[in-house]
Motif scaffolding. Structure first.
Motif, PDB file in Angstrom:
ATOM      1  N   VAL A  29       0.860  -1.182   0.000  1.00  0.00           N
ATOM      2  CA  VAL A  29       0.000   0.000   0.000  1.00  0.00           C
ATOM      3  C   VAL A  29       0.895   1.229   0.000  1.00  0.00           C
ATOM      4  O   VAL A  29       1.808   1.341   0.818  1.00  0.00           O
ATOM      5  N   THR A  30       0.637   2.144  -0.905  1.00  0.00           N
ATOM      6  CA  THR A  30       1.431   3.365  -0.959  1.00  0.00           C
ATOM      7  C   THR A  30       0.735   4.455  -0.161  1.00  0.00           C
ATOM      8  O   THR A  30      -0.428   4.782  -0.415  1.00  0.00           O
ATOM      9  N   VAL A  31       1.463   4.989   0.804  1.00  0.00           N
ATOM     10  CA  VAL A  31       0.936   6.031   1.688  1.00  0.00           C
ATOM     11  C   VAL A  31       1.794   7.282   1.531  1.00  0.00           C
ATOM     12  O   VAL A  31       3.025   7.223   1.659  1.00  0.00           O
ATOM     13  N   GLY A  32       1.160   8.401   1.266  1.00  0.00           N
ATOM     14  CA  GLY A  32       1.885   9.656   1.110  1.00  0.00           C
ATOM     15  C   GLY A  32       1.869  10.459   2.396  1.00  0.00           C
ATOM     16  O   GLY A  32       0.842  10.535   3.079  1.00  0.00           O
ATOM     17  N   TYR A  33       3.009  11.039   2.733  1.00  0.00           N
ATOM     18  CA  TYR A  33       3.083  11.864   3.944  1.00  0.00           C
ATOM     19  C   TYR A  33       3.851  13.141   3.646  1.00  0.00           C
ATOM     20  O   TYR A  33       4.549  13.249   2.642  1.00  0.00           O
ATOM     21  N   GLN A  34       3.688  14.117   4.540  1.00  0.00           N
ATOM     22  CA  GLN A  34       4.411  15.372   4.412  1.00  0.00           C
ATOM     23  C   GLN A  34       5.262  15.591   5.663  1.00  0.00           C
ATOM     24  O   GLN A  34       5.399  14.688   6.495  1.00  0.00           O
ATOM     25  N   SER A  64       4.273  19.075  -0.874  1.00  0.00           N
ATOM     26  CA  SER A  64       3.081  19.917  -0.755  1.00  0.00           C
ATOM     27  C   SER A  64       1.826  19.081  -0.893  1.00  0.00           C
ATOM     28  O   SER A  64       1.839  17.987  -1.469  1.00  0.00           O
ATOM     29  N   GLY A  65       0.721  19.625  -0.357  1.00  0.00           N
ATOM     30  CA  GLY A  65      -0.553  18.948  -0.469  1.00  0.00           C
ATOM     31  C   GLY A  65      -1.025  18.836  -1.906  1.00  0.00           C
ATOM     32  O   GLY A  65      -1.667  17.854  -2.277  1.00  0.00           O
ATOM     33  N   ALA A  66      -0.699  19.841  -2.720  1.00  0.00           N
ATOM     34  CA  ALA A  66      -1.112  19.812  -4.124  1.00  0.00           C
ATOM     35  C   ALA A  66      -0.482  18.628  -4.853  1.00  0.00           C
ATOM     36  O   ALA A  66      -1.146  17.952  -5.653  1.00  0.00           O
ATOM     37  N   ASP A  67       0.789  18.368  -4.576  1.00  0.00           N
ATOM     38  CA  ASP A  67       1.465  17.224  -5.198  1.00  0.00           C
ATOM     39  C   ASP A  67       0.845  15.902  -4.735  1.00  0.00           C
ATOM     40  O   ASP A  67       0.672  14.966  -5.524  1.00  0.00           O
ATOM     41  N   LEU A  68       0.506  15.837  -3.459  1.00  0.00           N
ATOM     42  CA  LEU A  68      -0.071  14.598  -2.918  1.00  0.00           C
ATOM     43  C   LEU A  68      -1.476  14.379  -3.478  1.00  0.00           C
ATOM     44  O   LEU A  68      -1.865  13.244  -3.799  1.00  0.00           O
ATOM     45  N   ASP A  76      -1.917   6.619  -7.672  1.00  0.00           N
ATOM     46  CA  ASP A  76      -0.576   6.210  -7.250  1.00  0.00           C
ATOM     47  C   ASP A  76      -0.475   6.076  -5.741  1.00  0.00           C
ATOM     48  O   ASP A  76       0.369   5.334  -5.231  1.00  0.00           O
ATOM     49  N   VAL A  77      -1.306   6.813  -5.011  1.00  0.00           N
ATOM     50  CA  VAL A  77      -1.319   6.800  -3.553  1.00  0.00           C
ATOM     51  C   VAL A  77      -2.726   6.445  -3.085  1.00  0.00           C
ATOM     52  O   VAL A  77      -3.710   6.961  -3.620  1.00  0.00           O
ATOM     53  N   ALA A  78      -2.815   5.564  -2.074  1.00  0.00           N
ATOM     54  CA  ALA A  78      -4.118   5.156  -1.550  1.00  0.00           C
ATOM     55  C   ALA A  78      -4.550   6.001  -0.362  1.00  0.00           C
ATOM     56  O   ALA A  78      -5.726   6.323  -0.197  1.00  0.00           O
ATOM     57  N   ILE A  79      -3.575   6.343   0.486  1.00  0.00           N
ATOM     58  CA  ILE A  79      -3.822   7.130   1.702  1.00  0.00           C
ATOM     59  C   ILE A  79      -2.820   8.269   1.723  1.00  0.00           C
ATOM     60  O   ILE A  79      -1.651   8.086   1.379  1.00  0.00           O
ATOM     61  N   GLY A  80      -3.281   9.455   2.130  1.00  0.00           N
ATOM     62  CA  GLY A  80      -2.374  10.588   2.130  1.00  0.00           C
ATOM     63  C   GLY A  80      -2.612  11.543   3.285  1.00  0.00           C
ATOM     64  O   GLY A  80      -3.730  11.663   3.794  1.00  0.00           O
ATOM     65  N   ASN A  81      -1.551  12.219   3.693  1.00  0.00           N
ATOM     66  CA  ASN A  81      -1.568  13.213   4.769  1.00  0.00           C
ATOM     67  C   ASN A  81      -1.537  14.604   4.132  1.00  0.00           C
ATOM     68  O   ASN A  81      -0.517  15.013   3.576  1.00  0.00           O
ATOM     69  N   ILE A  82      -2.670  15.309   4.170  1.00  0.00           N
ATOM     70  CA  ILE A  82      -2.763  16.625   3.547  1.00  0.00           C
ATOM     71  C   ILE A  82      -3.360  17.618   4.536  1.00  0.00           C
ATOM     72  O   ILE A  82      -3.707  17.264   5.660  1.00  0.00           O
ATOM     73  N   SER A  84      -6.341  20.738   5.417  1.00  0.00           N
ATOM     74  CA  SER A  84      -7.773  20.926   5.177  1.00  0.00           C
ATOM     75  C   SER A  84      -8.046  21.801   3.959  1.00  0.00           C
ATOM     76  O   SER A  84      -9.076  21.646   3.302  1.00  0.00           O
ATOM     77  N   SER A  85      -7.140  22.706   3.633  1.00  0.00           N
ATOM     78  CA  SER A  85      -7.337  23.542   2.447  1.00  0.00           C
ATOM     79  C   SER A  85      -7.188  22.737   1.154  1.00  0.00           C
ATOM     80  O   SER A  85      -8.045  22.839   0.265  1.00  0.00           O
ATOM     81  N   PRO A  86      -6.126  21.923   0.997  1.00  0.00           N
ATOM     82  CA  PRO A  86      -6.066  21.053  -0.182  1.00  0.00           C
ATOM     83  C   PRO A  86      -7.261  20.113  -0.283  1.00  0.00           C
ATOM     84  O   PRO A  86      -7.737  19.822  -1.389  1.00  0.00           O
ATOM     85  N   LEU A  87      -7.765  19.653   0.869  1.00  0.00           N
ATOM     86  CA  LEU A  87      -8.963  18.807   0.847  1.00  0.00           C
ATOM     87  C   LEU A  87     -10.141  19.571   0.268  1.00  0.00           C
ATOM     88  O   LEU A  87     -10.882  19.045  -0.572  1.00  0.00           O
ATOM     89  N   ALA A  88     -10.333  20.815   0.709  1.00  0.00           N
ATOM     90  CA  ALA A  88     -11.450  21.619   0.223  1.00  0.00           C
ATOM     91  C   ALA A  88     -11.368  21.805  -1.290  1.00  0.00           C
ATOM     92  O   ALA A  88     -12.383  21.708  -1.991  1.00  0.00           O
ATOM     93  N   ALA A  89     -10.158  22.044  -1.778  1.00  0.00           N
ATOM     94  CA  ALA A  89      -9.977  22.232  -3.221  1.00  0.00           C
ATOM     95  C   ALA A  89     -10.235  20.933  -3.973  1.00  0.00           C
ATOM     96  O   ALA A  89     -10.916  20.925  -5.013  1.00  0.00           O
ATOM     97  N   ALA A  90      -9.714  19.812  -3.449  1.00  0.00           N
ATOM     98  CA  ALA A  90      -9.888  18.522  -4.109  1.00  0.00           C
ATOM     99  C   ALA A  90     -11.347  18.075  -4.083  1.00  0.00           C
ATOM    100  O   ALA A  90     -11.876  17.562  -5.076  1.00  0.00           O
ATOM    101  N   ALA A  91     -12.011  18.273  -2.945  1.00  0.00           N
ATOM    102  CA  ALA A  91     -13.414  17.884  -2.832  1.00  0.00           C
ATOM    103  C   ALA A  91     -14.284  18.729  -3.759  1.00  0.00           C
ATOM    104  O   ALA A  91     -15.250  18.225  -4.350  1.00  0.00           O
TER     105      ALA A  91
END
Length: 329
Positions: A29-34, A64-68, A76-82, A84-91
């Motif tokens: 499992v690929t997990v992204g972190y910052q 950065s959250g944008a890259d994740l 490419d990533v199943a779980i990521g650490n981002i 709340s602002s990148p989440l708002a943009a992605a959602a």
């Protein structure tokens, strides 16, 4: 030949199911972190997530959250650490992810710093200056919220999109006048500048930000046990820190592990831990049931007003879930 008995068929089915489960658990499992500083870096360094989930985890570091978010979008990533602002943009774009855990409520661990010699003595002096920030990050949102609070027109500020590592390099060259960022870059620029505000203050002005864990919805549906166990390890790490923050910070092993994963110097690790608020299981469950979705909606609306997202979702609830915190026992 006699037909297998029902009990035998059930036994075979159970064995096949167990074998399939073990095979699934062995998948990578690929997990992204910052580089955010928080207690969950300890189980990450110690391989506890792998032991708890029974899976091999490929940890990928992002600047950065944008890259994740891009990596989550591509699968490419199943779980990521981002944030709340990148989440708002992605959602807002309809990315099929959901928040299942809050790493921390961001405080002084993210700050806006003006470089010595830049001519910035007060927030109003930011007009006409070059301010660096990773776009669509929590610090980008906090910067815009701070400018609004101070009555400074963002259009009169040259806001540059730079990753944290690029910010530290640009700062050293004197190419920028200020930056809103997190560690390890924050610790590097603080030595040659003045803190104008932090995300702790911006939160009091009505714009709180969070570091969160998100998961692709298809992965969560296929592997709910993995996500629940991942959440449990994280919650246990947070609980261990909350039990005695001073003892945790006084343990050189803890600080060294976080420093290795984030690149932050030891004093900055301690400051980062003190600069965020870490929520326990009950606080997380309460936050993720509805208040967090409302906060994401407000963040998205603000970003749209600033021209950073094109459209809004009618409801951000589908991008937040408390079920894994509740089942992480």
């Amino acid at each position: 030949m006699a037909k297998p008995s029902p009990s035998f068929r059930l036994l075979v089915a159970a064995a096949l199911s167990l074998a399939a489960g073990l095979a699934a658990a062995a998948d990578a499992v690929t997990v992204g972190y910052q580089t955010g500083i928080d207690p969950t870096k300890i189980p990450q360094a110690d391989g506890v997530y792998e032991k708890a989930t029974g899976s091999r985890i490929n940890w990928r570091k992002f600047d950065s959250g944008a890259d994740l978010i891009a990596a989550l979008a591509s699968g490419d990533v199943a779980i990521g650490n981002i944030g709340s602002s990148p989440l708002a943009a992605a959602a807002s774009r309809g990315l099929p992810i959901e928040t299942f855990l809050v790493a921390d409520e961001i405080g002084s661990a993210e700050a806006l710093v003006a470089r010595n010699g830049s001519g910035i003595a007060t927030p109003r002096d930011l007009a006409g200056k070059k301010v660096a920030v990773p776009f669509v990050s929590t610090t980008h949102y906090s910067l815009l919220a701070a400018l609004r609070h101070w009555g400074v027109d963002p259009a009169k500020v040259t806001i540059l999109n730079l990753r944290p590592g690029e910010i530290a390099a640009a700062w050293q060259r004197g190419d920028i006048d200020a930056a809103y960022v997190w560690d390890p870059a924050l610790g590097k620029i603080k030595t040659g500048g003045k803190v104008l505000t932090s995300s702790a203050e911006v939160a009091k002005w009505g714009a709180p930000t969070y570091d969160i864990w998100v998961v692709r919805k298809d992965f969560a549906a296929a592997h709910p046990a993995f996500v629940a166990r991942f959440a449990k390890v994280s919650l246990d790490a947070i609980a261990g820190y909350r039990a005695d923050p001073r003892a945790f910070a006084a343990n050189p092993g803890n600080i060294a592990k976080i420093s290795r994963l984030t690149g932050a110097a030891a004093p900055d690790v301690v400051a980062g831990l003190n600069g965020n608020r870490f929520l326990n299981r009950d606080e997380q469950a309460a936050l993720l049931q509805s208040p967090f979705a409302a906060a994401v909606g407000r963040t998205a609306a603000f970003l749209k007003a600033q021209g950073k997202v094109e459209s809004l979702q009618p409801d951000y609830g589908p991008f937040v879930t408390s079920r894994f915190v509740k089942t992480a026992r």
